[in-house]
Design a protein around this motif. Sequence first.
Motif, PDB file in Angstrom:
ATOM      1  N   ASN A 129       0.825  -1.201   0.000  1.00 28.19           N
ATOM      2  CA  ASN A 129       0.000   0.000   0.000  1.00 28.19           C
ATOM      3  C   ASN A 129       0.863   1.256   0.000  1.00 28.19           C
ATOM      4  N   LYS A 130       0.327   2.337  -0.530  1.00 28.97           N
ATOM      5  CA  LYS A 130       1.038   3.621  -0.496  1.00 28.97           C
ATOM      6  C   LYS A 130       1.158   4.110   0.942  1.00 28.97           C
ATOM      7  N   ASN A 131       2.275   4.786   1.222  1.00 33.11           N
ATOM      8  CA  ASN A 131       2.448   5.350   2.558  1.00 33.11           C
ATOM      9  C   ASN A 131       1.787   6.725   2.632  1.00 33.11           C
ATOM     10  N   ASP A 132       1.834   7.325   3.810  1.00 33.60           N
ATOM     11  CA  ASP A 132       1.131   8.594   4.004  1.00 33.60           C
ATOM     12  C   ASP A 132       1.662   9.701   3.098  1.00 33.60           C
ATOM     13  N   ALA A 133       2.972   9.756   2.927  1.00 32.03           N
ATOM     14  CA  ALA A 133       3.546  10.796   2.080  1.00 32.03           C
ATOM     15  C   ALA A 133       3.074  10.634   0.636  1.00 32.03           C
ATOM     16  N   GLU A 134       2.998   9.408   0.176  1.00 33.20           N
ATOM     17  CA  GLU A 134       2.545   9.151  -1.196  1.00 33.20           C
ATOM     18  C   GLU A 134       1.058   9.474  -1.358  1.00 33.20           C
ATOM     19  N   LEU A 135       0.275   9.206  -0.328  1.00 37.65           N
ATOM     20  CA  LEU A 135      -1.139   9.541  -0.388  1.00 37.65           C
ATOM     21  C   LEU A 135      -1.342  11.052  -0.418  1.00 37.65           C
ATOM     22  N   ALA A 136      -0.571  11.770   0.383  1.00 37.34           N
ATOM     23  CA  ALA A 136      -0.680  13.228   0.402  1.00 37.34           C
ATOM     24  C   ALA A 136      -0.273  13.819  -0.951  1.00 37.34           C
ATOM     25  N   GLU A 137       0.800  13.288  -1.538  1.00 37.14           N
ATOM     26  CA  GLU A 137       1.249  13.752  -2.849  1.00 37.14           C
ATOM     27  C   GLU A 137       0.189  13.464  -3.911  1.00 37.14           C
ATOM     28  N   GLN A 138      -0.385  12.288  -3.856  1.00 37.66           N
ATOM     29  CA  GLN A 138      -1.389  11.912  -4.853  1.00 37.66           C
ATOM     30  C   GLN A 138      -2.624  12.805  -4.761  1.00 37.66           C
ATOM     31  N   ALA A 139      -3.099  13.054  -3.542  1.00 39.49           N
ATOM     32  CA  ALA A 139      -4.281  13.899  -3.368  1.00 39.49           C
ATOM     33  C   ALA A 139      -4.020  15.311  -3.886  1.00 39.49           C
ATOM     34  N   LYS A 140      -2.834  15.840  -3.597  1.00 36.04           N
ATOM     35  CA  LYS A 140      -2.479  17.179  -4.080  1.00 36.04           C
ATOM     36  C   LYS A 140      -2.517  17.230  -5.603  1.00 36.04           C
TER      37      LYS A 140
END
Length: 304
Positions: free
Chosen positions: A145-156
């Motif tokens: 699964n994507k980590n938190d940093a990757e999720l934040a980058e993706q949402a942005k």
Amino acid sequence: MTIDRRTFMNSLAVSAGAAFLPEMESLAPDFPISCNQYSWITFYAREGKEWGADLDASLKEFASTGLKAYEPAFTHADEVGRLLPVLEKYQLAMPSVYVNSSLHKADEATKSIESVLAIADALKPANTKIIVTNPNPLQWGGSENKNDAELAEQAKNLDKLGAELKQRGMTLAYHTHDVELRAAAREFHHMLLATDPKNVSLCLDVHWVYRGSGNSQIALFDIIKLYGKRIVELHLRQSKDGVWQEAFSDGDIDYRRLVTTLKSMNVTPHLVLEQCLEKTSPKTVGAVEAHRQDLVYVKKVFEV
């Protein structure tokens, strides 16, 4: 008046959900029922054929079902130009398209956004209004699964892409498979909670949400309760005893309840058939007959 902790927390949850459910302008009332190309890919593959190898012949069969709109998938802008004249020949509309994107890494996201916007610009002659994207996982079929940093980058980046498309008169619709429902559905929820509803809408792939949550209608309808106002498109698929069927019909998911629920929310999404096959699906009809049956059922259930 005193208030206990549970009541207070429940009130916060309701308020938080409501904050992310603005009235969305309905895009879909004038759109004909559409069908995604992926379902045709699976039917053709079962017969040892390749969908789109002869684009004219493929879309001639598509049109013979009575379908009036087509949702293709694009990876490059130059694919659009090859498709447009064939759609015109068979009088097929293209209100929505599905595009690939990779948004969880900054360098990949920049290129991906540029690619999607180039596709959007090429679509102007088609009057396409909805761009559906399912951001790539770390690995298709993988377990990580994507980590938190990757999720934040993706949402942005998802929000940025949606804002750019909005300037072009188009709506970005976020789509998921089952992977986004893993780990407390953190990827699914964050993409919707961390983006502006004005920039990012939802393409609810009904069966992937159902399957991704362990074949749960409770989870499916909870998600509709939370994010229903953001739904601009539905991908429609049905199963029986967990197995995808050849034609859209009664089965595991209560689509009549779904219709009633969306109507109560004054939500009128674009309807896109995606009744795909998997290895264990029945084999009784071909692609054309299956999609004719799809149309009959969807018109009955959705009253269109």
